[in-house]
Design a protein around this motif. Structure first.
Motif, PDB file in Angstrom:
ATOM      1  N   PRO A  38     -10.703  -7.893  -6.102  1.00  0.00           N
ATOM      2  CA  PRO A  38     -10.972  -6.019  -6.101  1.00  0.00           C
ATOM      3  C   PRO A  38     -11.467  -4.983  -5.646  1.00  0.00           C
ATOM      4  O   PRO A  38     -11.006  -4.336  -4.686  1.00  0.00           O
ATOM      5  N   VAL A  79       0.837  -1.161   0.235  1.00  0.00           N
ATOM      6  CA  VAL A  79      -0.105  -0.181  -0.082  1.00  0.00           C
ATOM      7  C   VAL A  79       0.602   1.489   0.177  1.00  0.00           C
ATOM      8  O   VAL A  79       2.074   1.477   0.850  1.00  0.00           O
ATOM      9  N   ARG A 136     -11.280  -2.753  -2.953  1.00  0.00           N
ATOM     10  CA  ARG A 136     -11.664  -1.423  -2.325  1.00  0.00           C
ATOM     11  C   ARG A 136     -12.037  -0.922  -1.720  1.00  0.00           C
ATOM     12  O   ARG A 136     -12.308   0.433  -1.068  1.00  0.00           O
ATOM     13  N   THR A 165     -11.865 -10.490   2.683  1.00  0.00           N
ATOM     14  CA  THR A 165     -10.963  -9.131   3.004  1.00  0.00           C
ATOM     15  C   THR A 165     -10.990  -8.734   4.371  1.00  0.00           C
ATOM     16  O   THR A 165     -11.475  -9.790   5.249  1.00  0.00           O
ATOM     17  N   VAL A 173      -7.202  -0.883  -6.285  1.00  0.00           N
ATOM     18  CA  VAL A 173      -7.076  -1.369  -5.964  1.00  0.00           C
ATOM     19  C   VAL A 173      -6.518  -2.007  -7.292  1.00  0.00           C
ATOM     20  O   VAL A 173      -6.897  -2.454  -8.296  1.00  0.00           O
ATOM     21  N   ASP A 228      -4.954  -5.912   4.848  1.00  0.00           N
ATOM     22  CA  ASP A 228      -5.548  -4.917   4.271  1.00  0.00           C
ATOM     23  C   ASP A 228      -6.577  -3.616   5.052  1.00  0.00           C
ATOM     24  O   ASP A 228      -7.114  -2.389   4.864  1.00  0.00           O
ATOM     25  N   VAL A 285      -2.619   0.516  -3.892  1.00  0.00           N
ATOM     26  CA  VAL A 285      -2.801  -0.950  -3.294  1.00  0.00           C
ATOM     27  C   VAL A 285      -3.030  -1.954  -4.186  1.00  0.00           C
ATOM     28  O   VAL A 285      -2.788  -2.081  -4.985  1.00  0.00           O
ATOM     29  N   THR A 328      -4.435  -5.275  -8.684  1.00  0.00           N
ATOM     30  CA  THR A 328      -3.724  -7.542  -8.387  1.00  0.00           C
ATOM     31  C   THR A 328      -3.015  -7.486  -9.717  1.00  0.00           C
ATOM     32  O   THR A 328      -3.356  -7.340 -11.119  1.00  0.00           O
TER      33      THR A 328
END
Lengths: 157, 293, 779
Positions: free
Chosen positions: C225, C207, C229, C260, C245, C265, C218, C247
């Motif tokens: 994702p 992050v 977010r 999550t 976000v 996170d 992130v 990936t």
């Protein structure tokens, strides 16, 4: 802890660096030399994702300290083909769908390069045993075995 | 999973290494192949204050014939070198059977013959094989040197007669007598995995096809590798028969082992396996002895 | 449905990058000034925290900061309920106790974070573990699912009266009446063990808070994702568009990466903002076992009622489901178990009850299979027990009870993981079984081969089972398809990719519509800056749900091509053709235009456009199914068992699978092979074992055995049937979890058969020692 000066030849390039003795060779390659093709999956020598060639032989880079690579010759996946010009083994993996997430793949390739040099015409059983020290969670190995067979036909001997 | 900091020494001669070990005492730990030590360090279960790395001492890696007709193996000889040495396989077929079972090729390319013996993992193959082959171990320190029979070397799980300043320098394997046969039988959960139980047998026949010597060593069913006394008692002087093998197997399973229960197997299962594997290994070993293989 | 691109085994676009070591994974991300995080985790499974003193850690050179729950002040709070319970099920009980980001006052599982250390390197961060003094009062741990509900059991959550997390009854027909009429009733206790997802790449989180632009970026290994977010933005008080976000390439997902609101996170964005430096956390393998979610653990009390001819009258299943220390993921897993217990057979009367239990173990969320393997295992074991009791062949009793195509669509009366009543949309279940029997040579094996091998003293056995896979659930996914002035296509969708080949299969869907080669189609998944609506990659839904959205968008773009070209060429649309990157007039191919040029024309700098026309060769579309599509299949497996050592070798494995239309048969087969290897692992190698104190005894690859190449069947054969689903235009059902679902059931049946039916095995994970125990007990 004092840092030790080391000189390592990686993929034909000489690197002079200073490392803390405890730095794992896998971390050195990935983070000091930014050769991130070598992956880390377990850090206890089982999964095989970090397999590299150390003086030509496949070893676990997570079980060797970087300081021990001083004066040695290392090859990583980056020494094989490029994205535009794949090595025949990489091509075979592509053609047989022998990778899915691709995380384990560099370790398989580095195990197989010397294997195919020593066994240009491997049997299926020899292939299974050769890749037994590399874990793949995605493919079930079936297509990897097919790829190695194909590579053995493609590779010059 | 990163190791704790440690001091690092990379001697280039045995003498220099022994000096360093003497100086470090209990703080020092030998780094041979590192294939058991480094994982333990990554888990922070092993936290040596200093490592004395033997990988820069080329004089410790060799396989050479002895004047008695056996082989001397330098402690830093890689497992893969032993595995692929034609002379080794010819003289000690048992090693030819065992070596491919030691973890995976990548580990054997780095792991060392002496390191594995000195590590003394009761589930390890080479400690047991050193006993089965009646190896002589040459041990040196700065102040002394000695020979120890493999039979007397192991004192407990991961424990040996080695003092902190000692180094296992050489492993001498005496030649097989004529009419000697051997067999290694292992059951592990997966290829390259730890033995749940394994048996190494080395047997010799006399001119009348009677058993002259029987070394049966059991792996992963006690604190150390176990050399069976009962096998010798029952077999030596007798014609090897299937009944005798069964008797040995039962006697060993009942009296000579102390298997543990873990998440992979119960002690009962391991005991059962030993019985099965002793019988299998004796049958094959005597068969080979007869054929002179 | 197959076309030039769609339905073809096209080689993957993403391979070259992955094969050459040039694909970026999370741990490859390195930012200037980046710090590294490590979590001090509890060694105890259940304990009260008295005091955590980290003052010594702060003195260590290289340590930048240390935080415990107290240090987060009001920011510390339990996470959101990621999946709420379905309200449609009347009378159900659900006690939500969502995951806390870092333990406060009390530890509820071994591995729960106690402190987070931020340091200049991961090495130094781990060194600081030794500096932290934790004073703790150990409590008795809750592990056994049944004992957990007994009065007086220690409580995982002391504000609840018991460890009951949920109690859900679903019923169709009337089981008790059916039971009364039955000739045969068979009851069994059936155990399913716990497995890890064990993706080869562990989780990771990076992050960066850029103060001047007030943007948070992130990078995460998430399967979801957009939800990630959204939760980060909500927690941090930011707008969604302030959090991006991304990936990167992800090294396998298999379920646990959906989660999550975990320590990483939740806490790291807060810390990054506070310290004004980027932070990286890369989970190690030990942490992955201890503190990444896993699944399966259930205890079933199941019962089947049949006529003496083997017709099923009803099934009853009361089961305990281990949810671990918290239940942020609702009841997805046990609901899947309920929906998959009887879905492929005609079971007029069905009673199913979940008793979801809190334990002092890691949280349970879906792992490839996600409750389905349990349901299938239970039902298939009941069928085998019934076959034995009625002296029927296992294949015969299945054939007799399988649903037939005329019965579809069939409303099941059971609410599933997507909160709506399950509907079996289509399929040909008997054909799956027939084809499987044909490929494996079932009759010949039973009548000739097996008797002959048995006469030779060999212990060979066959297992044959059927299954369904509820897939492609809602809510929805979306996509945007854009043809660029370079004549190539960009496709963006909200899901993320963990090896499923989306960069190719999604491109194939688009290529078929716009006539541009797959190689010239760039698919972006898992980047909220590119597409910011959607749910994620789970429940075998990527290809069917996101794929359908992509198809819909591609169709719109195709329409735009024709519409614009029609005006330019002054030809009716039906006179135009598109392909090879251009559009042309059928009757006069020389009258053509490159799609890149057309894209430029679709976005003019000057002039006017007609009302209602949207710019660009671009379209966005969404798709959401009313309910999930159900794939199905059958498996046969021949094993060879060494009766002395109990080693089992799978000699022959056959799976016939029907997941509707295949976008790319090569990728589809790869998914099935992978699922099979996980199924074999679950059946014979992989097992998470907790001891009575809640300690995980299998927290490494030394003890958690991953299937290797030599553990795979000597011979594998795949058969395909295609029954398209009416639920989406493409006719796609999901496939990602298929192989993992039926395999343990087939394996256990084959082992029983290899042992001549001497023992009955009612647990899903075997090993040679366990088989030995069964035989010992028998004697």
């Amino acid at each position: 802890m004092d840092k030790f000066p080391i000189t390592v030849n990686v993929n034909g390039v000489r690197y002079d660096r200073a490392v803390e003795p405890r730095l794992l060779l896998s971390d050195f390659l990935r983070h000091d030399l930014c050769l991130t093709g070598t992956h880390v999956g377990c850090e206890h020598g089982i999964c095989g994702a970090c397999t590299i060639l150390f003086d030509g032989e496949p070893v676990r880079s997570c079980l060797i300290f970087a300081v021990q690579a001083n004066g040695h010759d290392i090859r990583t996946v980056e020494s094989l083909g490029s994205t535009e010009n794949l090595h025949p083994l990489q091509e075979a993996f592509h053609e047989k769908h022998a990778l899915q997430c691709g995380f384990c793949t560099p370790g398989f390739l580095m195990t197989l390069i010397p294997f195919l040099e020593k066994h240009p015409k491997p049997t299926e059983e020899e292939i299974r045993e050769a890749i037994d020290g590399n874990i793949c969670r995605c493919t079930g190995y079936e297509n990897i075995i097919q790829a190695v067979k194909l590579a053995s036909e493609k590779m010059p001997r | 999973m990163k190791p704790v900091p440690f001091n690092y020494f990379a001697p280039t001669s045995v003498e220099e290494a022994l000096d360093k070990l003497a100086e470090l005492g209990y703080d020092g730990k030998i780094l041979a192949g590192g294939q058991s030590l480094v994982p333990a360090m990554n888990f922070r279960m092993a936290r040596p204050g200093a490592l004395v790395d033997l990988n820069n001492i080329p004089e410790l890696a060799y396989i050479k014939p002895t004047s008695e007709g056996g082989l001397a193996i330098g402690t830093m000889t890689r497992d893969s070198k032993v595995e692929h040495d034609p002379k080794v396989i010819e003289m000690f077929p048992l090693l030819g059977e065992v070596m491919p079972n030691i973890a995976h090729a990548q580990i054997r390319n780095r792991g060392t013959f002496g390191g594995s013996i000195a590590h003394a993992d009761p589930a390890g193959q080479l400690p047991a094989i050193s006993i089965a082959l009646d190896a002589n171990l040459f041990i040196q320190s700065k102040s002394k040197e000695r020979w120890v029979k493999a039979t007397d070397f192991f004192t407990g799980p991961f424990m040996t007669v080695l003092d902190p300043d000692d180094m296992l320098v050489e492993i001498v394997l005496p030649p097989h007598l004529p009419h000697t046969g051997s067999s290694y039988q292992q059951v592990s959960r997966q290829r390259g995995g730890y033995a749940q139980a394994a048996v190494a047998s080395v047997v010799t026949l006399d001119d009348q096809n009677r058993c002259k010597e029987a070394r049966v060593v059991l792996i992963s069913v006690g604190d150390t590798p176990i050399l069976s006394a009962r096998a010798k008692e029952i077999l030596v002087g007798q014609k090897p028969t299937a009944e005798a093998f069964k008797e040995v197997a039962q006697a060993i399973a009942a009296n000579e082992i102390d298997p543990a229960t873990d998440i992979h197997a119960t002690a009962d299962y391991r005991r059962h396996l030993v019985e099965v594997l002793v019988e299998r290994s004796l049958t094959i070993a005597f068969d080979r002895a007869k054929k002179g293989v | 449905m197959a076309g030039k691109y769609f339905g073809q085994p096209i080689l993957r676009n993403e391979d070259a990058q992955l094969l050459s070591g040039k694909a970026r994974f999370i741990d490859d991300i390195d930012l200037p000034g980046m710090l590294h995080a490590a979590f001090l985790r509890s060694d105890f499974a259940h304990a009260r925290i008295k005091k955590i003193d980290y003052s010594a850690a702060l003195k260590r050179s290289g340590v930048v900061a240390v935080y415990t729950a107290e240090d987060f002040g009001d920011f510390w709070r339990p996470g959101p309920l990621q999946v709420p319970p379905p309200t449609a099920i009347k009378g159900s009980v659900f006690n939500a106790r969502t995951l806390v980001p870092i333990a406060k006052d009390k530890v509820r599982f071994s591995g729960e974070p106690l402190a987070v250390i931020i340091a200049e390197s991961r090495y130094i961060a781990e060194d600081a573990f030794d500096d932290i003094i934790v004073e703790i009062e150990p409590l008795d741990a809750v592990n056994d699912l049944e004992k957990a509900l007994e009065p007086g059991a220690p409580l995982v959550h002391e504000d609840l009266d018991s460890n009951l997390a949920a109690d859900v009854v679903q019923e169709r027909g009337n089981y008790e009446e059916a039971r009364a009429k039955a000739d045969v009733v068979i009851s069994r206790k059936i155990l399913v063990n716990r497995n890890a997802g064990a993706a080869l790449e562990n989780r990771g989180f990076v992050v960066e808070w850029e103060e001047r632009s007030r943007q948070m970026t992130v990078w995460a290994t998430t399967q979801a994702p957009i939800p990630l977010r959204n939760t980060i933005a909500a927690r941090m008080g930011l707008f969604e568009n302030q959090v991006r976000v991304i990936t990167p390439f992800i090294g396998g997902g298999f379920g646990p990466k959906i989660m999550t609101s975990q320590a990483d996170d939740v806490l790291l964005p807060w810390i990054a903002m506070k310290l004004k430096r980027p932070i990286k956390w890369i989970e190690d393998r030990r942490e992955n076992f201890l503190a990444t979610t896993s699944e399966r653990d259930q205890v079933h009390y199941a019962e089947i009622a049949l006529t003496k001819e083997g017709t099923i009258l009803g099934v009853k299943d009361v089961f305990y489901h281990n949810t671990g220390a918290y239940d942020p993921y609702g009841m997805t897993v046990p609901l899947n178990t309920q929906t998959h217990t009887v879905s492929n057979y005609r079971v007029p009367n069905f009673y199913t009850q979940i008793k979801m239990v809190f334990t002092n173990q890691m949280v349970v969320t879906p792992v490839r299979g996600a409750g389905r393997p349990q349901g299938v295992f239970v039902m298939e074991r009941l069928m085998d027990a019934a076959a034995r009791e009625l002296n029927m062949d296992p294949a015969e009793i299945r054939m007799k009870n399988l649903l037939i195509p005329d019965e579809f669509p069939l409303r099941t009366g059971i609410i599933g993981q997507d909160f709506v009543e399950g509907v079996l949309d289509s399929g040909n279940y008997k054909k799956n079984l027939e084809k499987t029997m044909e490929i494996v040579g079932y009759e010949k094996f039973r009548k000739e081969i097996q008797p002959k091998l048995r006469a030779e003293g060999k212990h060979v056995g066959i297992g044959i089972v059927t299954f369904t896979e509820g897939t492609a659930v809602g809510p929805y996914e979306g996509a945007r398809v854009t043809i660029g002035a370079n004549g190539k296509v960009n496709v963006a969708t909200g899901i993320s990719t963990q090896g499923q080949g989306h960069f190719t299969s999604f491109a194939q869907i688009v290529a078929e519509q716009v006539g541009i080669d797959v190689k010239d189609i760039n698919v972006v998944t898992g980047d909220t800056a590119h597409f910011h609506w959607g749910a994620g990659t789970f429940a075998s839904r990527g290809a069917a749900v996101a794929g359908s959205a992509i198809h819909n968008a591609a169709v719109k773009v195709r329409e735009k091509i024709f519409s614009l070209a029609s005006k330019i060429f002054e030809e009716p649309e039906e006179n135009l053709e598109v392909g090879d990157g251009k559009v042309w007039v059928k009757s006069n191919p020389s009258q053509s235009m490159l799609l890149g040029d057309l894209a430029l024309r679709a976005n003019p700098t000057r002039g006017t456009i007609e009302p209602g026309v949207e710019p660009g060769l671009e379209a966005t579309a969404y798709y959401g199914p009313p309910y999930g599509a159900t794939g199905a299949g059958a498996v046969a497996m021949i094993v060879n068992l060494d009766p002395e050592t109990m080693q089992v070798k799978v000699e022959h494995f056959v799976i016939v699978h029907d997941c509707g239309t295949a976008i790319n048969p090569m990728i589809l087969e790869g998914q099935v092979y992978g699922g099979i290897s996980m199924g074999i692992g679950n059946a014979f190698y992989e097992k998470m074992v907790y001891d009575d104190n809640g300690q995980l005894l299998s927290a490494s690859f030394m003890d958690y055995l991953m299937p290797q190449a030599t553990d795979m069947p000597a011979k594998m054969e795949l058969g395909h049937l295609v029954t398209t689903t009416p639920l989406n235009t493409l006719g796609i059902k999901g496939v990602g979890e298929a192989g993992a679902i039926p395999t343990p059931a087939a394996f256990v049946q084959a082992v029983e058969d290899a042992l001549h039916g001497q023992v009955e095995i009612m647990e899903s994970n075997l090993n040679p020692s366990r088989i030995f125990e069964y035989l010992q007990k028998k004697q």
